[in-house]
Design an enzyme around this catalytic site. Structure first.
Site, PDB file in Angstrom:
ATOM      1  N   GLY A   1       0.827  -1.195   0.000  1.00  0.00           N
ATOM      2  CA  GLY A   1       0.000   0.000   0.000  1.00  0.00           C
ATOM      3  C   GLY A   1       0.863   1.247   0.000  1.00  0.00           C
ATOM      4  CB  CYS A   2       0.178   4.658  -1.157  1.00  0.00           C
ATOM      5  SG  CYS A   2      -1.501   4.855  -0.503  1.00  0.00           S
ATOM      6  CE1 TYR A   3      -1.564   8.146   3.980  1.00  0.00           C
ATOM      7  CE2 TYR A   3      -3.365   6.618   3.571  1.00  0.00           C
ATOM      8  CZ  TYR A   3      -2.902   7.920   3.719  1.00  0.00           C
ATOM      9  OH  TYR A   3      -3.779   8.965   3.604  1.00  0.00           O
TER      10      TYR A   3
ATOM     11  CB  THR B   1       5.431   2.337   0.269  1.00  0.00           C
ATOM     12  OG1 THR B   1       4.875   1.190  -0.366  1.00  0.00           O
ATOM     13  CG2 THR B   1       6.771   2.689  -0.350  1.00  0.00           C
ATOM     14  CB  ALA B   2       5.396   6.717   3.071  1.00  0.00           C
TER      15      ALA B   2
END
Lengths: 344, 344, 344, 344
Positions: free
Chosen positions: C148-150, C152-153
């Protein structure tokens, strides 16, 4: 103190009417309707109103509305024309923010709105609610057609020139830029932020419903058939309309004379602000307020450019509706409309 | 009717004070100062005010201000502390929107603002202008230090928990998001739209001037030394602060008890709105209004998250200053502050 | 040259995959599917692609996809897990950008996605496609769960600290800010510009699907049960995620040691950029590029703040998927991923 | 492989040139100059470039640049015309992104740029770098005047009609909307986000420097004196220009004929995309790419509206400069310019 109702209160004109009417000293908002939200608190849908109202949306029928003094229609087109005959007969005054009564010609309505007009007999009774041009008619009417947002900005910008017969009939152009709230509070893909932010796009260039409305009004005040090339654009902002208007003078006149024409025409108007010649109004200077700011340019002799800026939800919709209410009841026209624009 | 002055009126707090004070029923804005713009009409700099005032900026000295009842300082830090002694001696009451009197410790001021405090003797006289916490002190004071924007949002969000002694001392975190207007009306490269739009960035993570202000107030109401990790972020928007506050309860409590704590604490407060448990206030619901909306979460037992949203220029600056004015004069606290937020 | 397909190509991850895959030197995009748009040209839906492809959306079934080398799922959750068994059996490699194979525990999937997992037997075969942490697993797998995008960060920001065992287990907080494109290309009222612009709001504070994903990965690399308070916020911008991460060190360490830890951990990683200590990455510096920029702060001894910025559609979705493709085929990891961010 | 230099690399055209030139297969960027930033790493100023270059800004004089093959001037007007004679004499080819060589008439330059032209003798040697119109001239020249952003969008939109002699000479209007990056990377108050976001404003309506540039080119291709009313507007977005162009046909022609005219005129042009008749290009579909998208409308017979959209920093500046470089060296014109627009 009068009692008013708002039919169709879940859109942006609905919440904006509430922002203006709830504190209005002569108005009690008695009813606000919505089929989808019936029974829900209004401040549940619009948390900005928390602490300012306990209203709930109701699903009342036309009958329940007949005891009110005034009804505002904040509905899509097609609703007001169905409900108007009965309500008018019951003595209610109507201010319709939709397009149902803006065009005087039922056939033209059918052509542009793809729907037969159900109350064509009422069209002659409707006044066009642009007080700066038709104050007397409005005052005497019981059915006010509140103008479209674009037509308000465009008409106020062209009016002094056309009233004075100074413009060539051909070649009028209204290049207009609107914030996204003009498209309504509606879940459309093209309106989501990743589709509409950081971008500009024109739409309806080959034909838009506001064109016949603009042309009817301009023709009426010019006393001649006026055609306008009207080009709306979607801007990556929430509120505001900026109309850039082009016309050619029959014969050149000085910038001073041009400025005087507008300054005098609108000298007594509380909601039209003519800036010094050559300035550039930005829409941020009208945010949240019922005002149209206008500035004039003549880049080359005879080529006039009028810049006209409004908040599409205020002078272009709800604010103008309240202004019309004030006219109807012969109250001071700025009653409840003295908000200072929110800047920045 | 009192006569007030605004010192340093060319910034965003200046124009926002005018938006709120010009229609205030008990106030006449007699003077607004600016060295750079002296002699210019205020509505020349801020066209949003056209039609609402004929004021011009003046370059008056402290002496000329001594006849006023109240002076608002909308200046950078360092100005109010120079002018305050003489004005207070002349009987003028001061509401300082800058940081000069927010910290009670002159050494702490010097450390964070890189400047000696020129009026340390006045610090004990200054009240901290957060009426929800210090109303009585403000009422009795002649020098009000209007809180910073971040500290307002953070302190109102943490206060009920700290007053009740429910939070662990360590681990308080205030992750804050602000619109760009919080940086002031100033030509800085990092603030131009192509640098600040469509982007998020933190700043001052290792240390920001609002941290000692937050910690002093929280420590005072907790009766203990409170440390907060304060992290501000610049958001691509004009107005608004959203504080996301994290704390750990000494022992878990029910969501209902948590909600009751806040609901009761702020029940009588006209400008603090406690949303139902588990909601998410957005800054758009406070735009232009003097209100702080708060919502509570407890994602896991003992882990509290408080969401707190204000308009940085209203409850975070000019609105709170007017609220303090109302407190000073024992007027109804919402006098001139009943604006409904502008939504959308 | 391999032949790939994209299942579900009408969303933002779909168009972003095309932007990256069409010029990829080792890839031919042979198929892109959409039921709703079948038969339509892709560049009709996404005019940004005009001149770059003649592809049309097709409504092929799983069978038609079996001849491809790799399939990217850019679908909502629930699709990939249905189609995966048959495709894997046919020898196709899968990179799933949805959530279907991110959690190793089918029960946890059911709890958070309100749906039984239809292929739980495949979960152990799936690699978690964060190459910086699990490159070897990915290389050997035929089914890659793109993070997921979150997550990853957040994961890249916490990883070095947790791998080194430096953080206290409790009190990890991930306060995250995302652009609106993270919500997908979908007509939802809350996403239209007048609802989402010029405002900040938190959402899912009490629980969000990315939390279990984050916690599983962090627990795995820490070798211990890690809990994180994860708070996502919607920002008024198109692209970008900014994660502000809070943790406490078991014992203070110098800023230099902290910096060294990250610098060395990511020294060989082409897509993680560790900024100098104390800087603040803004999301605009990663726009359009497959990179995660990280900066470190230690505002008080032992209190670490990690700032981590990615483009949610690139390193947070499509770019990472291409990176995983490169890993799968042992190509240089930056093949087709050398885009320089678009700034401003 | 050629060696190029960029003079004045700290603005948006500078960083955009680097984004395009660093990966260009035939180019080595050997020098980038800046007096203010001399000695600093370029990726310190533009973190988007981290990992892509080790260049530092240098403060070299004209002499140091003489060994280069090509120099791009990304400077304000006034710089290139001072340095050009010596560099040309040394055999360096120049591509000037400033206005110094766009107007063929030194007196006109002086009138609009308030500065005497220091190298009027070079004006006849300069080619106007709009390859779609003047490819052959550019190929043979050593000094290319890269067009302004507005003139590029306007000229490409009007050109087919004027070349074919179809438009009435009077009444041409170019109503243009630009993102804020068009104003440059400069700390001006009017450009900060709180002043420029969520608002539209026209500027320079009575006269703007791009008007004579537009008129010279249009007159040249029409073989007659063409006047245009040019009205630029500042949009609340980062990149993009949308030109809305109005003209009247001598005699009505069918929409098909109109479409054919444009389709054929630009059939061989890799960077002009003629949309189907009646569509509306949005600037988001060209973001980051060297392309001009054009669509045609004829709302009423004889009234033509051309919509023309570019990225002001790419086809309106740096991309066009690279296109001119490719023309100069007879490389494929799209070398290094195949970027797919970033959408959303």
């Amino acid at each position: 103190m009068i009692r008013v109702g708002i039919v169709g209160g879940t859109g942006y004109t609905g919440v904006e009417l509430l922002r203006l009417l709830l504190p209005h000293p002569e108005v009690e908002v008695a009813v606000i309707t919505s089929r989808g939200e019936a029974g829900q608190r209004v401040d549940g849908l619009f948390p900005s109103l928390r602490g300012h109202t306990d209203l709930k949306f109701s699903a009342v029928s036309g009958k329940d509305l007949q005891g009110l003094d005034v009804i505002f229609f904040a509905t899509p087109h097609g609703v007001a024309m169905e409900m108007a005959p009965e309500l008018l007969a019951a003595g209610v005054r109507l201010i319709d923010l939709s397009a149902d009564f803006r065009l005087s010609d039922a056939a033209l309505f059918a052509e542009w709105y793809h729907q037969e007009h159900s109350s064509p007999a009422l069209l002659p009774q409707a006044s066009y609610g642009l007080p700066e041009l038709f104050r007397d008619e409005i005052r005497g009417s019981r059915l006010v057609a509140n103008p479209g947002c674009y037509p308000t900005a465009v008409t106020l910008g062209f009016a002094p020139l056309l009233e004075a017969g100074l413009l060539e009939a051909g070649g009028l152009i209204a290049d207009c830029k609107s914030g996204v709230s003009g498209a309504g509070r509606t879940a459309r893909l093209g309106l989501i932020l990743p589709e509409s932010a950081d971008s500009v796009t024109a739409y309806g260039v080959s034909g838009h419903r506001h064109r016949p409305e603009i042309e009817e009004t301009l023709s009426r005040i010019a006393g001649a058939d006026i055609q306008v090339q009207f080009t709306p654009h979607l801007m990556p902002m929430i509120r505001g309309i900026h109309a850039t208007l082009y016309g050619r003078l029959h014969k050149p006149m000085s910038n001073e004379a041009l400025q005087d024409l507008f300054a005098q025409r609108y000298a007594q108007e509380p909601f039209v602000d003519v800036l010094p010649f050559g300035e550039h109004p930005s829409t941020r200077t009208v945010r949240g307020a019922n005002v149209c700011r206008i500035a004039l340019h003549q880049p080359r002799p005879g080529q006039v450019v009028v810049l006209s800026a409004i908040d599409n939800l205020v002078k272009g919709a709800a604010g103008q509706a309240v202004q019309n209410l004030n006219v109807l009841f012969a109250w001071p026209e700025n009653l409840g409309l003295a908000q200072i624009p929110l800047l920045p």
